[in-house]
Design an enzyme around this catalytic site. Structure first.
Site, PDB file in Angstrom:
ATOM      1  NE  ARG A 179      -3.888   1.923   2.601  1.00 42.66           N
ATOM      2  CZ  ARG A 179      -3.628   3.064   3.212  1.00 42.66           C
ATOM      3  NH1 ARG A 179      -2.827   3.309   4.043  1.00 42.66           N
ATOM      4  NH2 ARG A 179      -4.913   3.877   3.206  1.00 42.66           N
ATOM      5  CB  SER A 248     -12.462  -1.310   1.226  1.00 49.10           C
ATOM      6  OG  SER A 248     -10.935  -1.496   1.317  1.00 49.10           O
ATOM      7  CE  LYS A 277      -8.468   4.487   3.929  1.00 48.97           C
ATOM      8  NZ  LYS A 277      -9.425   3.493   3.197  1.00 48.97           N
TER       9      LYS A 277
HETATM   10  N1  TZP Z   1      -8.113   0.706   5.599  1.00 55.10           N
HETATM   11  C1  TZP Z   1      -9.082   0.753   6.413  1.00 55.10           C
HETATM   12  S1  TZP Z   1      -8.452   1.023   8.084  1.00 55.10           S
HETATM   13  C2  TZP Z   1      -6.884   1.030   7.608  1.00 55.10           C
HETATM   14  C3  TZP Z   1      -6.721   0.839   6.283  1.00 55.10           C
HETATM   15  C4  TZP Z   1      -5.727   0.965   5.308  1.00 55.10           C
HETATM   16  C5  TZP Z   1      -5.642   1.192   8.222  1.00 55.10           C
HETATM   17  C6  TZP Z   1      -5.576  -0.074   9.171  1.00 55.10           C
HETATM   18  O1  TZP Z   1      -4.279   0.199   9.874  1.00 55.10           O
HETATM   19  P1  TZP Z   1      -4.258  -0.216  11.373  1.00 55.10           P
HETATM   20  O2  TZP Z   1      -2.905   0.438  11.906  1.00 55.10           O
HETATM   21  O3  TZP Z   1      -4.156  -1.632  11.266  1.00 55.10           O
HETATM   22  O4  TZP Z   1      -5.256   0.166  12.106  1.00 55.10           O
END
Ligand code: TZP
Ligand code: MG
Length: 358
Positions: A179, A248, A277
């Protein structure tokens, strides 16, 4: 009507039904695909109906005992499922082609329409491709189980993503996603290529976030798209038949739509609050449970997952748990991956114990 003509049509009708019945059973019992099952059944019934117009004349000419070709039919060696699908599709396609040609003879064309057999043959070409695609993708999604680590170049900052990925793999993880939201494509491509090599060596799945072109260029196992990315049917059209697509979803409606459009898995986000995010709203554990109960495809949970909420996520039905900070923000990435992986495995085991129906 000449006896030999009828024998050719009879033999090919049998070939077609046998080949189609095999494909139908794969679609029905192995792939649980109602649409392909219905299509195959429809073609099989149409062929039988058309040929039945010749009535009992057909079967009365059957003489299997004296068929000089019976001994020449080769016994198939041990094969994999893809080869069996192709072999049976070919059997049906060849049979359809022979009847298509025979139906051009004046005496046959009075009762049978050659064009029907041609149409069926073309349909089988497409169905064969769809069956092989579904099977190969299912073989990959069967591996969507346990810990799924997203190699997020943003959170890694100056740290080398390949080094991080190697540690994640050493920690036992077999599902990785790349990503990147900040770098030039040329940089992302180079990282993706190195990740692909790493994943290949360790039999891990590599999924690329957002970028169809990069997924194609490195022959990734999958592409992951969000609600604002390239629409799923567009991505599907461009990708090789064995590439999985993850989508998603932040609610049940989006998850159902993704499955209908042919997503191979849905990532429900965000299960918990996360600062990794930006602008992410919390979907919650109940929504995850509801999506798992409604969909047939594997479910990945994402957002704020840490070792202390793993049990809750597993009991809500998640097949795989995707994390960024729980692994990549730790001092010892390999150890963090190992611990998180073991925690998930233990939790899954406990969750499957009899009497545990949470
Ligand atoms: N998509 C939804 S939440 C997220 C992404 C890429 C972030 C997830 O990161 P973390 O640190 O595991 O909460
Ligand atoms: Mg995206």
């Amino acid at each position: 009507m000449p006896t030999n003509t009828l024998r050719i049509i009879d033999a090919n009708c049998n070939r077609i039904s046998e080949g189609l019945r095999f494909l139908e059973d794969i679609a029905r019992f192995m792939l649980n695909n109602a649409d392909l099952t219905r299509q195959l059944k429809g073609i099989r019934h149409d062929v039988i109906k058309s040929v039945n117009r010749l009535g009992t004349k057909l079967i009365s000419q059957r003489n299997s005992v004296n068929d000089i070709g019976a001994d020449l039919e080769s016994l198939s060696r041990q094969q994999d499922m893809v080869s069996l699908i192709s072999a049976n599709a070919k059997r049906a396609e060849e049979g359809l082609r022979v009847i298509e040609e025979m139906a051009k003879l004046p005496e046959i064309s009075m009762v049978m329409d050659s064009a029907n057999f041609q149409r069926a043959r073309f349909n089988i070409y497409t169905i064969e491709k769809n069956l092989v695609s579904l099977l190969l993708r299912k073989q990959k999604t069967a591996r969507l189980n346990g810990l799924y680590v997203i190699i997020d170049t943003g959170i890694l900052g100056k740290n080398d993503p390949i080094d991080a990925a190697a540690k994640v793999i050493n920690g036992g993880v077999r599902i990785l996603q790349l990503r990147d939201k900040h770098h030039e494509k040329i940089w992302v491509l180079a990282i993706a290529q190195k990740l692909k090599d790493l994943c290949c060596k360790s039999d891990a799945l590599l999924i690329i976030n957002d970028y169809l072109d990069i997924a194609l260029a490195v022959d990734a196992d999958g592409l992951h798209i969000g609600q604002e990315d390239l629409p799923l049917p567009v991505a599907r059209k461009e990708l090789p038949i064995d590439t999985i697509i993850g989508c998603s979803a932040t609610n049940l409606k989006q998850a159902i739509k993704a499955e209908k459009q042919g997503a191979d898995y849905v990532a429900v986000s965000a299960i918990y609050a996360t600062s990794t995010k930006e602008n992410t709203s919390v979907t919650g554990i109940e929504c995850l449970r509801q999506i798992k109960q409604t969909l047939k495809i594997p479910i990945v949970a994402i957002g704020g997952i840490k070792s202390d909420n793993v049990n809750e996520v597993i009991s809500a039905g998640a097949d795989a748990l995707a994390v960024i900070s729980a692994v990549l923000s730790q001092n010892d990435i390999e150890k963090a991956a190992k611990r998180m992986g073991s925690k998930i495995a233990r939790s899954k085991k406990d969750n499957q114990k009899p009497g545990n129906n949470s």
